[in-house]
Structure formats: structure tokens, C-alpha cells
Design an enzyme around this catalytic site. Structure first.
Site, PDB file in Angstrom:
ATOM      1  N   SER A 120       0.823  -1.216   0.000  1.00  0.00           N
ATOM      2  CA  SER A 120       0.000   0.000   0.000  1.00  0.00           C
ATOM      3  C   SER A 120       0.851   1.257   0.000  1.00  0.00           C
ATOM      4  O   SER A 120       0.321   2.347  -0.229  1.00  0.00           O
ATOM      5  CB  SER A 120      -0.847   0.052   1.273  1.00  0.00           C
ATOM      6  OG  SER A 120      -1.770  -0.981   1.309  1.00  0.00           O
ATOM      7  N   HIS A 141      -1.024  -2.366  -7.157  1.00  0.00           N
ATOM      8  CA  HIS A 141      -1.751  -2.072  -5.926  1.00  0.00           C
ATOM      9  C   HIS A 141      -3.264  -2.181  -6.164  1.00  0.00           C
ATOM     10  O   HIS A 141      -3.883  -1.267  -6.714  1.00  0.00           O
ATOM     11  CB  HIS A 141      -1.361  -0.663  -5.442  1.00  0.00           C
ATOM     12  CG  HIS A 141      -1.982  -0.261  -4.154  1.00  0.00           C
ATOM     13  ND1 HIS A 141      -2.233   1.044  -3.831  1.00  0.00           N
ATOM     14  CD2 HIS A 141      -2.410  -0.996  -3.098  1.00  0.00           C
ATOM     15  CE1 HIS A 141      -2.784   1.102  -2.636  1.00  0.00           C
ATOM     16  NE2 HIS A 141      -2.905  -0.122  -2.174  1.00  0.00           N
ATOM     17  N   GLU A 153      -3.524   0.435  -9.007  1.00  0.00           N
ATOM     18  CA  GLU A 153      -2.472   1.439  -9.125  1.00  0.00           C
ATOM     19  C   GLU A 153      -1.208   0.698  -9.576  1.00  0.00           C
ATOM     20  O   GLU A 153      -0.868  -0.339  -9.004  1.00  0.00           O
ATOM     21  CB  GLU A 153      -2.256   2.055  -7.735  1.00  0.00           C
ATOM     22  CG  GLU A 153      -1.918   3.494  -7.745  1.00  0.00           C
ATOM     23  CD  GLU A 153      -1.880   4.090  -6.337  1.00  0.00           C
ATOM     24  OE1 GLU A 153      -2.077   3.375  -5.329  1.00  0.00           O
ATOM     25  OE2 GLU A 153      -1.641   5.289  -6.259  1.00  0.00           O
ATOM     26  N   ASN A 191      -2.988   6.240  -1.396  1.00  0.00           N
ATOM     27  CA  ASN A 191      -2.811   6.343   0.060  1.00  0.00           C
ATOM     28  C   ASN A 191      -2.122   7.623   0.508  1.00  0.00           C
ATOM     29  O   ASN A 191      -2.244   8.011   1.670  1.00  0.00           O
ATOM     30  CB  ASN A 191      -2.102   5.105   0.603  1.00  0.00           C
ATOM     31  CG  ASN A 191      -3.077   3.946   0.682  1.00  0.00           C
ATOM     32  OD1 ASN A 191      -4.245   4.133   1.018  1.00  0.00           O
ATOM     33  ND2 ASN A 191      -2.626   2.752   0.336  1.00  0.00           N
TER      34      ASN A 191
END
Ligand code: CAA
Ligand code: NAD
Length: 283
Positions: A120, A141, A153, A191
Site C-alpha cells: 500500500s 496495488h 495502481e 494512500n
């Protein structure tokens, strides 16, 4: 007809199960590996239930449903991954654990295979450094819950080759997902933006700005998010949220990413969210 590509997914937690499922749905032959047999049993039940839900709602066809039932092998040993074409790592968000795993995998899995990590937040260049195949190492991701969320991602590290990037983008398309490419900075795009919001919600809760319910209601109904930030943190896992904040804090060297003391305290108490049946809320 050429045989299906083999994928090894490591970590049968909430992300690894979803990742194994979507690869099987799309025709890959999958090995799902976890150190804990009990986790594998839960993963198998969860995957079968999720595929049934999707099939009943006509979101996947009978062939994809059948592939999920037959094309995933549940394993405890990394040695089963020797002939894989792809590796997707989805174990705990801790650099030391991921680093050791990639070191081990590097000597087990055939040299041509691409290693992808579902981290992450941890920089891809850093995780790639644990292997001898830095050109065949990339960030993939996935978002939670994987069978539902459209985004993957994609993050190329400093040494990731263009051919690895192109093959990864083609695989994302095969999975019927959308790719968003991010530079290799701590937290990447999603994130870097999402986690400070969640962290701020814990600061607000600690300051008594509102109850957990009111903070979540405010953000859910006031900004049209499907879940409030505290509910979402419980869904992601508070241990994962804390690990991501630590990567942002140390990686960016900026005090604005300091993890909330309340978030730390919940994790210290073992209140990790839905997966332990208690986080901000009880389940
Ligand atoms: N498998 C199959 N189907 C599933 C599923 C699963 N695992 N989870 C949910 N569904 C289906 C449900 O069956 C339902 O289908 P219908 O619409 O056809 O009825 C649909 O998804 C919606 O589910 P629910 O009705 O149970 O509940 P909901 O409407 O509240 O939606 C949710 C659930 C999709 C999780 C929604 O609350 C949501 O989008 N939440 C936010 C998720 C999010 O932000 N994810 C990203 C987290 S950040 C991340 O992943 C990155 C990181 O590194 C931390
Ligand atoms: P989780 O805690 O649900 O599952 C982790 C699994 O890995 C556990 O089953 C554990 O037994 C297994 N494991 C740990 N070390 C292992 C090892 N050395 N070998 C084999 N198995 C091992 O975690 P999760 O939420 O699925 O997260 C996994 C990864 O995905 C993390 O890097 C996380 O940051 C990332 N991620 C999480 C989310 C989320 O919403 N939870 C979203 C996107 C990405």
C-alpha cells in the site's frame, strides 16, 4: 492453445483472496499461498462465496465462476511457485517481512517471472532491492474489496523495465480493471491522499470533535463517500493504516504525516478492525 499463465499469490488475507479470485476469473491458473493453513481454509470459503454472489447477480459468467472453483490451488509452501509466470505478494505491510519473502522467492521462482507487490505504501525500488530481478519487479496495488473495485495502481520502480510495465498494464486490462500509474513515492497516489484523511478522522475522534458515528455520518452523507473514514479504516485494517502512516511519516520526513496516537493505541490493544471483530466499532 497455449497453457494458462500461472500466478502465485502470497498472503491469503483479505487482499490475497480477492486477487487470487480475479486472476482465476480471468483464466489464470492460481496458487494461493499462506503460512497459516487456517487462513487458507477461510480464504477458500470466502472466494467461493464471493464468486457465487457475483455469478448470481450475473456479474461473472458460468465459465468464470467454474474457473474460480477449479483453478485455484491452496498451498502452504513457497516451493509450489517454482514455475509461476507472475508472483503477486500480499502479506503484511512490513518491509522486513516482505523483504525476507522476496529474498526467498528469488531463489525459488524461475528467473523470467515478474514479481509484483501489492504494498500500500512501501517504495517499489526499496522492495526490489531484496531481489536480483529489479527490472522484473513492479507495484500492482489492488483496492479492497478486489472483486468489486475497478482500480489497480501501477508503480514502476527506478529499475523496472518498460517491458515489465507494459506486460503489467496488459495484465490489468485482462483482469478487466483500470490502471492508474503513480511515481514511486511513499503511499503512491491513493494512500498519499486517502490515509491522511483517515488519520485526521482519528485525531478528530481523539479530540472529541464528534462521536465516531457523527464523524462517519458527516463524511458519508456530507461528501458522498460510500463509507465514513473510521468505518473504512476498520474495513482496511487499523494495523495496515498505521503501517502506511509510518511509511508516509518516515519516507516523507514531514510531521504532517505523524500517525494519530489513538490509531496507535487501538493497534497496541489488538483492535485491528473487522478482521479481529473490533476496531473503532464492534462487529
Ligand atoms: N465479493 C463479491 N461481491 C461483493 C463483495 C465481494 N468481496 N463485496 C461487496 N460485494 C457486492 C455486494 O454483493 C453488492 O452487490 P449488488 O450491488 O449487486 O447488490 C455490492 O458489492 C455492494 O455491497 P453491499 O450491498 O454489501 O454494501 P455496500 O453497498 O455498502 O458496498 C462496498 C460495499 C463496495 C465495500 C462499499 O461500501 C465501498 O465501496 N466502500 C469503500 C471501499 C473503498 O474505499 N475501498 C478502497 C479502500 S483503500 C484501498 O483498498 C487501498 C489501501 O492500500 C488501503
Ligand atoms: P491481512 O492481514 O488480511 O493478510 C495478510 C496475510 O499474509 C495473512 O493471512 C498472513 O497469514 C499472511 N502472511 C504473513 N506473512 C506471510 C509470509 N511470510 N508468507 C506467507 N503468508 C504470510 O492483510 P491484507 O489487508 O490482505 O493486506 C495485505 C497487503 O495488501 C499489505 O501489504 C497491505 O498494505 C496491502 N493492501 C491492503 C488493503 C486493505 O484494504 N486491507 C488494500 C490494498 C493493499
Amino acid at each position: 492453445m497455449s497453457s494458462p499463465q500461472q500466478v502465485g499469490v502470497i498472503g491469503a488475507g483479505q487482499m490475497g483472496t480477492g486477487i487470487a479470485q480475479v486472476f482465476a476469473q480471468s483464466g489464470f491458473s492460481v496458487f494461493l499461498v499462506d503460512a497459516k493453513p487456517v487462513q487458507l481454509a477461510q480464504a477458500e470459503a470466502g472466494i467461493r462465496a464471493s464468486a457465487r454472489r457475483l455469478h448470481e447477480k450475473a456479474k461473472i459468467d458460468a465459465a468464470a465462476y467454474e474457473r474460480v472453483q477449479t483453478q485455484i490451488r491452496y498451498e502452504t509452501q513457497l516451493s509450489s511457485l517454482q514455475a509461476c509466470d507472475w508472483i503477486i505478494e500480499a502479506i503484511v505491510e512490513q518491509e522486513a517481512a516482505k523483504g525476507q519473502l522476496f529474498r526467498d522467492l528469488d531463489s525459488i521462482v524461475q528467473p523470467e517471472a515478474i514479481f509484483a507487490t501489492n504494498t500500500s505504501s512501501i517504495p517499489i525500488t526499496r522492495l526490489a532491492s531484496y531481489t536480483q530481478r529489479r527490472d522484473r519487479f513492479i507495484g500492482m496495488h489492488f483496492m479492497n474489496p478486489v472483486p468489486i473495485m475497478k482500480l489497480v495502481e501501477v508503480i514502476a520502480g527506478l529499475e523496472t523495465s518498460d517491458s515489465t510495465l507494459q506486460r503489467t498494464l496488459a495484465t490489468v486490462a485482462l483482469l478487466q480493471k483500470e490502471a492508474a500509474c503513480s511515481k514511486d513515492y511513499p503511499g503512491f497516489i491513493v494512500n498519499r491522499i486517502l490515509m491522511p484523511m483517515i488519520n485526521e478522522a482519528f485525531c478528530a475522534l481523539q479530540e472529541g470533535l464528534g462521536t465516531a458515528q457523527d464523524i462517519d455520518k458527516g463524511m458519508k452523507l456530507g461528501t458522498n463517500q460510500p463509507m465514513g473514514p473510521l468505518e473504512l479504516a476498520d474495513f482496511i485494517g487499523l494495523d495496515t493504516c498505521l503501517s502506511i502512516m509510518n511509511v508516509l511519516f518516515h519516507g516523507m520526513g514531514d510531521p504532517r504525516y505523524r500517525p494519530s496516537p489513538l490509531l496507535r493505541q487501538y493497534v497496541d490493544a489488538g483492535r485491528l478492525g473487522r478482521k479481529t471483530k473490533r476496531g473503532v466499532y464492534e462487529y
